[in-house]
Scaffold this motif. Structure first.
Motif, PDB file in Angstrom:
ATOM      1  N   ILE A  68       0.853  -1.208   0.000  1.00 16.31           N
ATOM      2  CA  ILE A  68       0.000   0.000   0.000  1.00 16.31           C
ATOM      3  C   ILE A  68       0.889   1.259   0.000  1.00 16.31           C
ATOM      4  O   ILE A  68       0.601   2.231  -0.706  1.00 16.31           O
ATOM      5  N   GLU A  69       2.004   1.209   0.757  1.00 13.05           N
ATOM      6  CA  GLU A  69       2.977   2.331   0.743  1.00 13.05           C
ATOM      7  C   GLU A  69       3.452   2.571  -0.683  1.00 13.05           C
ATOM      8  O   GLU A  69       3.531   3.692  -1.160  1.00 13.05           O
ATOM      9  N   HIS A  70       3.810   1.468  -1.349  1.00 17.72           N
ATOM     10  CA  HIS A  70       4.354   1.538  -2.703  1.00 17.72           C
ATOM     11  C   HIS A  70       3.285   2.064  -3.674  1.00 17.72           C
ATOM     12  O   HIS A  70       3.567   2.889  -4.553  1.00 17.72           O
ATOM     13  N   LEU A  71       2.059   1.599  -3.453  1.00 16.37           N
ATOM     14  CA  LEU A  71       0.955   1.998  -4.336  1.00 16.37           C
ATOM     15  C   LEU A  71       0.741   3.516  -4.283  1.00 16.37           C
ATOM     16  O   LEU A  71       0.419   4.144  -5.297  1.00 16.37           O
ATOM     17  N   ALA A  72       0.961   4.100  -3.092  1.00 17.19           N
ATOM     18  CA  ALA A  72       0.743   5.540  -2.922  1.00 17.19           C
ATOM     19  C   ALA A  72       1.677   6.346  -3.837  1.00 17.19           C
ATOM     20  O   ALA A  72       1.420   7.507  -4.125  1.00 17.19           O
ATOM     21  N   LEU A  73       2.772   5.691  -4.316  1.00 15.58           N
ATOM     22  CA  LEU A  73       3.716   6.394  -5.207  1.00 15.58           C
ATOM     23  C   LEU A  73       3.412   6.136  -6.680  1.00 15.58           C
ATOM     24  O   LEU A  73       4.125   6.613  -7.556  1.00 15.58           O
ATOM     25  N   GLN A  74       2.379   5.339  -6.952  1.00 16.48           N
ATOM     26  CA  GLN A  74       2.064   4.982  -8.347  1.00 16.48           C
ATOM     27  C   GLN A  74       0.695   5.551  -8.711  1.00 16.48           C
ATOM     28  O   GLN A  74      -0.335   4.927  -8.398  1.00 16.48           O
ATOM     29  N   PRO A  75       0.644   6.739  -9.378  1.00 11.66           N
ATOM     30  CA  PRO A  75      -0.658   7.328  -9.720  1.00 11.66           C
ATOM     31  C   PRO A  75      -1.515   6.312 -10.502  1.00 11.66           C
ATOM     32  O   PRO A  75      -1.014   5.659 -11.412  1.00 11.66           O
ATOM     33  N   HIS A  76      -2.728   6.136 -10.082  1.00 13.23           N
ATOM     34  CA  HIS A  76      -3.724   5.245 -10.709  1.00 13.23           C
ATOM     35  C   HIS A  76      -3.359   3.757 -10.629  1.00 13.23           C
ATOM     36  O   HIS A  76      -3.976   2.942 -11.296  1.00 13.23           O
ATOM     37  N   GLY A  77      -2.375   3.419  -9.805  1.00 16.56           N
ATOM     38  CA  GLY A  77      -2.004   2.003  -9.649  1.00 16.56           C
ATOM     39  C   GLY A  77      -3.092   1.231  -8.898  1.00 16.56           C
ATOM     40  O   GLY A  77      -3.926   1.819  -8.201  1.00 16.56           O
ATOM     41  N   VAL A  78      -3.080  -0.087  -9.099  1.00 12.41           N
ATOM     42  CA  VAL A  78      -4.077  -0.952  -8.443  1.00 12.41           C
ATOM     43  C   VAL A  78      -3.338  -2.082  -7.730  1.00 12.41           C
ATOM     44  O   VAL A  78      -2.363  -2.630  -8.261  1.00 12.41           O
ATOM     45  N   TYR A  79      -3.772  -2.441  -6.529  1.00  7.82           N
ATOM     46  CA  TYR A  79      -3.167  -3.576  -5.807  1.00  7.82           C
ATOM     47  C   TYR A  79      -4.284  -4.481  -5.278  1.00  7.82           C
ATOM     48  O   TYR A  79      -5.198  -4.033  -4.589  1.00  7.82           O
ATOM     49  N   ARG A  80      -4.213  -5.748  -5.661  1.00 12.16           N
ATOM     50  CA  ARG A  80      -5.200  -6.731  -5.176  1.00 12.16           C
ATOM     51  C   ARG A  80      -4.495  -7.707  -4.256  1.00 12.16           C
ATOM     52  O   ARG A  80      -3.366  -8.097  -4.521  1.00 12.16           O
ATOM     53  N   SER A  81      -5.196  -8.142  -3.233  1.00 11.05           N
ATOM     54  CA  SER A  81      -4.556  -9.077  -2.309  1.00 11.05           C
ATOM     55  C   SER A  81      -5.595  -9.959  -1.617  1.00 11.05           C
ATOM     56  O   SER A  81      -6.716  -9.535  -1.356  1.00 11.05           O
ATOM     57  N   HIS A  82      -5.190 -11.199  -1.359  1.00  8.92           N
ATOM     58  CA  HIS A  82      -5.943 -12.071  -0.461  1.00  8.92           C
ATOM     59  C   HIS A  82      -5.091 -12.212   0.790  1.00  8.92           C
ATOM     60  O   HIS A  82      -3.918 -12.575   0.688  1.00  8.92           O
ATOM     61  N   HIS A  83      -5.639 -11.878   1.962  1.00  3.65           N
ATOM     62  CA  HIS A  83      -4.852 -12.050   3.177  1.00  3.65           C
ATOM     63  C   HIS A  83      -5.768 -12.325   4.359  1.00  3.65           C
ATOM     64  O   HIS A  83      -6.991 -12.253   4.251  1.00  3.65           O
ATOM     65  N   ARG A  84      -5.137 -12.646   5.496  1.00  2.00           N
ATOM     66  CA  ARG A  84      -5.927 -13.016   6.680  1.00  2.00           C
ATOM     67  C   ARG A  84      -5.929 -11.889   7.693  1.00  2.00           C
ATOM     68  O   ARG A  84      -4.914 -11.218   7.880  1.00  2.00           O
ATOM     69  N   ILE A  85      -7.099 -11.713   8.314  1.00  2.00           N
ATOM     70  CA  ILE A  85      -7.196 -10.705   9.366  1.00  2.00           C
ATOM     71  C   ILE A  85      -7.788 -11.343  10.611  1.00  2.00           C
ATOM     72  O   ILE A  85      -8.520 -12.334  10.538  1.00  2.00           O
ATOM     73  N   ARG A  86      -7.442 -10.755  11.753  1.00  2.00           N
ATOM     74  CA  ARG A  86      -7.855 -11.349  13.027  1.00  2.00           C
ATOM     75  C   ARG A  86      -9.367 -11.255  13.225  1.00  2.00           C
ATOM     76  O   ARG A  86      -9.978 -10.232  12.911  1.00  2.00           O
ATOM     77  N   HIS A  87      -9.933 -12.320  13.770  1.00  2.00           N
ATOM     78  CA  HIS A  87     -11.339 -12.266  14.152  1.00  2.00           C
ATOM     79  C   HIS A  87     -11.469 -13.078  15.428  1.00  2.00           C
ATOM     80  O   HIS A  87     -11.540 -14.305  15.381  1.00  2.00           O
ATOM     81  N   GLY A  88     -11.425 -12.389  16.573  1.00  2.00           N
ATOM     82  CA  GLY A  88     -11.402 -13.111  17.857  1.00  2.00           C
ATOM     83  C   GLY A  88     -10.132 -13.946  17.914  1.00  2.00           C
ATOM     84  O   GLY A  88      -9.041 -13.429  17.677  1.00  2.00           O
ATOM     85  N   ASP A  89     -10.294 -15.259  18.180  1.00  2.00           N
ATOM     86  CA  ASP A  89      -9.116 -16.132  18.249  1.00  2.00           C
ATOM     87  C   ASP A  89      -8.783 -16.755  16.893  1.00  2.00           C
ATOM     88  O   ASP A  89      -7.818 -17.501  16.779  1.00  2.00           O
ATOM     89  N   ALA A  90      -9.629 -16.480  15.881  1.00  2.00           N
ATOM     90  CA  ALA A  90      -9.420 -17.127  14.577  1.00  2.00           C
ATOM     91  C   ALA A  90      -8.978 -16.090  13.541  1.00  2.00           C
ATOM     92  O   ALA A  90      -8.789 -14.913  13.850  1.00  2.00           O
ATOM     93  N   TRP A  91      -8.789 -16.556  12.309  1.00  2.00           N
ATOM     94  CA  TRP A  91      -8.435 -15.667  11.203  1.00  2.00           C
ATOM     95  C   TRP A  91      -9.502 -15.753  10.129  1.00  2.00           C
ATOM     96  O   TRP A  91     -10.057 -16.821   9.891  1.00  2.00           O
ATOM     97  N   ARG A  92      -9.785 -14.609   9.514  1.00  2.00           N
ATOM     98  CA  ARG A  92     -10.691 -14.591   8.370  1.00  2.00           C
ATOM     99  C   ARG A  92      -9.907 -14.227   7.141  1.00  2.00           C
ATOM    100  O   ARG A  92      -8.964 -13.441   7.215  1.00  2.00           O
TER     101      ARG A  92
END
Ligand code: ADP
Length: 369
Positions: A68-92
């Protein structure tokens, strides 16, 4: 849209602050906040860093933050990602799409939309596990079918030959066509062939037992060199014109191992070395004890094994097909027994060979205390 979208939306404005809409707070929960936190939530750069470390999976946090830092330097750039985020004791699992609109005067932000894809990921993992289970089951079936057809090929040859001979001689005796000394000789042939069948059946049963892991070593004191000499003496009867040289190192003092298994390993390997060498070929059996390990080497100057078969010969019923060895009798079980016995005794068995030049079989055994 920002306030009411059911997808999480975050706006990174000019690199200074990040805004989160209600759905993003519900999904991504920065530290110290919950779904009831009034929105939009404003995070300064330090809070954004803490948020990444708190809410993102450790394997994903830095990758996503830097992208996302890198994207901020690329006008009109796009970044897609699949990642996990915390949800209680599990990950979503979430899918995020970030677009750099910093140059767009109406927006002036990096916008990220975030969607919960946990169900989809679970379905994918489930489908992949199903495919793997199916592939594994197919592999097992293929292997079972290979063993079955090799076993049938072996049965139809190795069982039929002695049976035909037993039946033939028994008929001749029964019809009174062989009498006196010759009848005695025929009875001896019948006896020898019946013994051979018995050995075949014992080997087949032993292999099944070893393959099931259903074998307990019988540990006792024995002198390795004496076991080797006994195996060579037994084979000398069948190969009177052949020389087997025993070279031993530290093998004259007693050790603790399964002497019966050691005898069988040596008999199978030396027997093969004799069987798969042309007339006059000599065999060297090396036996060495080093600390708690026993090493065996059986070296011949025989027909050798083609490179592509060097591992396969340890499989049940596997035999090398070659004109030089086509007439030599065998079941394809001897080396399977050697390898399984060596493994049950904490060691291993492997082959080195050069086609036309000879073979060296290696076995190690871990000696008992
Ligand atoms: P068998 O000798 O009864 O066929 P084994 O399991 O002992 O069964 O050996 C499997 C195959 O490996 C043999 O059929 C033979 O083709 C090959 N083989 C084993 N030992 C040797 C050797 N010392 N030299 C050449 N080929 C060998």
């Amino acid at each position: 849209m920002f306030e009411y979208s059911t997808d999480g939306v975050t706006l990174r404005e000019g690199g200074d602050v990040t805004l989160l809409n209600p759905a993003a707070v519900a999904l991504l929960l920065p530290p110290g906040m919950d779904e009831h936190t009034p929105t939009p939530v404003t995070l300064d750069p330090d809070q954004v860093l803490a948020w990444y470390h708190h809410s993102f999976h450790p394997d994903d946090a830095e990758r996503v933050r830097l992208a996302i830092e890198h994207l901020a330097l690329q006008p009109h750039g796009v970044y897609r990602s699949h990642h996990r985020i915390r949800h209680g004791d599990a990950w979503r699992w979430v899918e995020s799409v970030s677009v750099n609109h910093l140059d767009d005067p109406g927006i002036a932000a990096v916008i990220t939309t975030v969607r919960d894809i946990t169900r989809m990921k679970e379905a994918e993992a489930f489908a992949a596990a199903e495919v793997k289970a199916q592939t594994d089951a197919n592999d097992l079936l293929r292997e079972a079918s290979r063993i079955k057809s090799q076993m049938l090929a072996m049965l139809s040859h190795e069982f039929r030959t002695p049976l035909t001979s037993i039946q033939g001689y028994a008929d001749l005796i029964a019809e009174g066509m062989i009498v006196g000394d010759e009848a005695q000789e025929s009875a001896e042939i019948i006896n020898r062939e019946a013994k051979r069948l018995n050995v075949l059946i014992s080997e087949m049963l032993q292999v099944e037992q070893l393959e099931q892991g259903d074998y307990t070593p019988h540990i006792e004191r024995c002198i390795p060199r004496a076991v080797a000499e006994s195996a060579v003496r037994m084979l000398a009867g069948a190969w009177p014109d052949r020389v087997v040289t025993i070279e031993s190192t530290n093998a004259d003092t007693p050790v603790r191992t399964d002497a019966g298994a050691l005898l069988q390993i040596i008999t199978n390997l030396v027997g093969n070395a004799l069987k798969y060498s042309p007339e006059g070929g000599s065999v060297i059996l090396r036996i060495a004890v080093t600390g708690r390990q026993l090493d065996l080497q059986v070296k011949d100057h025989g027909f050798g094994i083609p490179e592509e078969d060097i591992e396969r010969v340890f499989d049940r019923y596997a035999r090398v097909k070659s004109p030089a060895t086509a007439k030599i009798q065998g079941t394809g079980l001897g080396l399977t027994i050697v390898r399984r016995l060596a493994e049950a005794l904490g060691g291993r068995a492997w082959a080195e060979s050069t086609l036309g030049a000879g073979t060296t079989m290696h076995v190690t055994i871990a000696l008992a205390d």
